[in-house]
Design an enzyme around this catalytic site. Structure first.
Site, short mmCIF file in Angstrom:
data_model
loop_
_atom_site.label_atom_id
_atom_site.label_comp_id
_atom_site.label_asym_id
_atom_site.label_seq_id
_atom_site.Cartn_x
_atom_site.Cartn_y
_atom_site.Cartn_z
N ASN A 53 26.83 59.61 29.77
CA ASN A 53 28.16 59.80 30.34
C ASN A 53 29.16 58.83 29.71
OD1 ASN A 53 26.78 57.75 31.82
ND2 ASN A 53 28.13 58.01 33.59
N VAL A 54 30.38 59.32 29.56
CA VAL A 54 31.46 58.55 28.93
C VAL A 54 32.66 58.63 29.86
CG1 VAL A 54 32.92 58.30 26.90
CG2 VAL A 54 30.57 59.16 26.64
N GLU A 55 32.91 57.53 30.56
CA GLU A 55 34.01 57.54 31.54
C GLU A 55 35.34 57.20 30.86
OE1 GLU A 55 32.73 55.11 34.87
OE2 GLU A 55 31.37 56.72 35.52
N CYS A 64 30.40 63.94 31.52
CA CYS A 64 29.05 63.73 32.02
C CYS A 64 28.05 63.67 30.85
CB CYS A 64 28.65 64.87 32.95
SG CYS A 64 29.43 64.81 34.57
N GLU A 66 25.39 65.37 30.45
CA GLU A 66 24.98 66.71 30.02
C GLU A 66 26.02 67.30 29.06
OE1 GLU A 66 25.26 65.46 33.05
OE2 GLU A 66 23.99 66.49 34.49
N CYS A 97 25.73 67.64 38.27
CA CYS A 97 26.90 68.05 39.06
C CYS A 97 27.14 69.55 38.88
CB CYS A 97 28.12 67.23 38.67
SG CYS A 97 28.87 67.73 37.10
N CYS A 100 28.29 70.66 35.43
CA CYS A 100 27.23 70.60 34.43
C CYS A 100 26.19 71.70 34.63
CB CYS A 100 26.59 69.22 34.42
SG CYS A 100 27.69 68.01 33.66
N1 THU Z 1 27.53 62.10 36.01
C1 THU Z 1 26.88 62.64 34.95
O1 THU Z 1 26.90 62.09 33.83
N2 THU Z 1 26.21 63.81 35.13
C2 THU Z 1 26.12 64.47 36.32
O2 THU Z 1 25.65 65.59 36.36
C3 THU Z 1 26.54 63.78 37.54
C4 THU Z 1 27.54 62.72 37.32
C5 THU Z 1 28.29 60.87 35.81
C6 THU Z 1 29.78 61.08 35.79
C7 THU Z 1 30.29 59.72 36.19
O3 THU Z 1 30.42 58.94 35.02
C8 THU Z 1 29.18 59.14 37.04
O4 THU Z 1 28.04 59.96 36.85
C9 THU Z 1 29.50 59.07 38.51
O5 THU Z 1 29.95 60.30 38.98
#
Ligand code: THU
Length: 144
Positions: A53-55, A64, A66, A97, A100
Site C-alpha cells: 500500500n502507498v498512502e 491499496c 492489491e 477492501c 480491491c
Molecule cells: N489497505 C490495503 O492496502 N488493502 C486493503 O484491501 C485494505 C486496506 C490499506 C489502505 C490503507 O493504506 C490502509 O490499509 C488502512 O486502510
C-alpha cells in the site's frame, strides 16, 4: 469471463506467497494509518508478483497493496491472477477492501483464491464478492 485451470490447490505456493506478502508489507508507505499491507499473487503463468500500500497526504488517493500488485501484473504481462495472500504488518491475513475485491475480480475472476492463513482453506473471491459485476456485464447492456 474465462476460468483458470488450477487443477490442485497444491500447485499454489502458499508459503512463498505469505512470505513475499510479509516482505511487501514491510516495504509499504503508510505514514498516516500505520497499517502496513503487503500482497503477493500467483499468476496463471507461474510468476509471483507483489504489491504494497502507498498512502498519500490527500488520504483518499491512497493505493491499496492489491492495486499496486495488479498494476505490476498488467505491466509484466503475467496473465491472470490465480491466488493471492494479503497480510498486514503483523504478518497475518487482512481482508481485501471492497474496491480491491472488484479490482481482483477483473483480473482473477470468481475462482481466484484468497489466502485465509495457514490453518484455514482459502476463500474463493466469489464468496467475498457475490453477484459480482464484471466485464461480461458490459456488452449486453451497452447501446440500449
Ligand atoms: N489497505 C490495503 O492496502 N488493502 C486493503 O484491501 C485494505 C486496506 C490499506 C489502505 C490503507 O493504506 C490502509 O490499509 C488502512 O486502510
Amino acid at each position: 469471463m474465462y476460468c483458470l485451470a488450477v487443477s490442485s490447490l497444491n500447485e499454489i505456493p502458499w508459503d512463498e506467497l505469505r512470505a513475499k506478502a510479509r516482505v511487501a508489507a514491510a516495504k509499504s508507505y503508510a505514514p498516516y494509518s500505520h497499517v502496513h499491507v503487503g500482497a503477493a499473487g500467483y499468476t496463471s503463468d507461474g510468476r509471483v508478483i507483489e504489491g504494497s500500500n502507498v498512502e498519500n497526504a490527500s488520504y483518499g488517493l491512497t493505493l491499496c497493496a492489491e492495486c499496486s500488485l495488479l498494476g505490476d501484473l498488467v505491466r509484466q504481462g503475467a496473465g491472470r491472477i490465480v491466488a493471492v495472500a494479503i497480510v498486514a504488518g503483523d504478518g497475518e491475513p487482512i481482508a481485501p477492501c471492497g474496491r480491491c475485491r472488484q479490482l481482483l475480480f477483473e483480473h482473477g475472476g470468481s475462482e481466484l483464491l484468497v489466502d485465509a492463513g495457514a490453518s484455514s482453506p482459502p476463500t474463493r473471491l466469489i464468496e467475498l464478492l457475490p453477484g459480482a459485476f464484471g466485464p461480461d456485464d458490459l456488452g449486453p447492456r451497452s447501446g440500449s
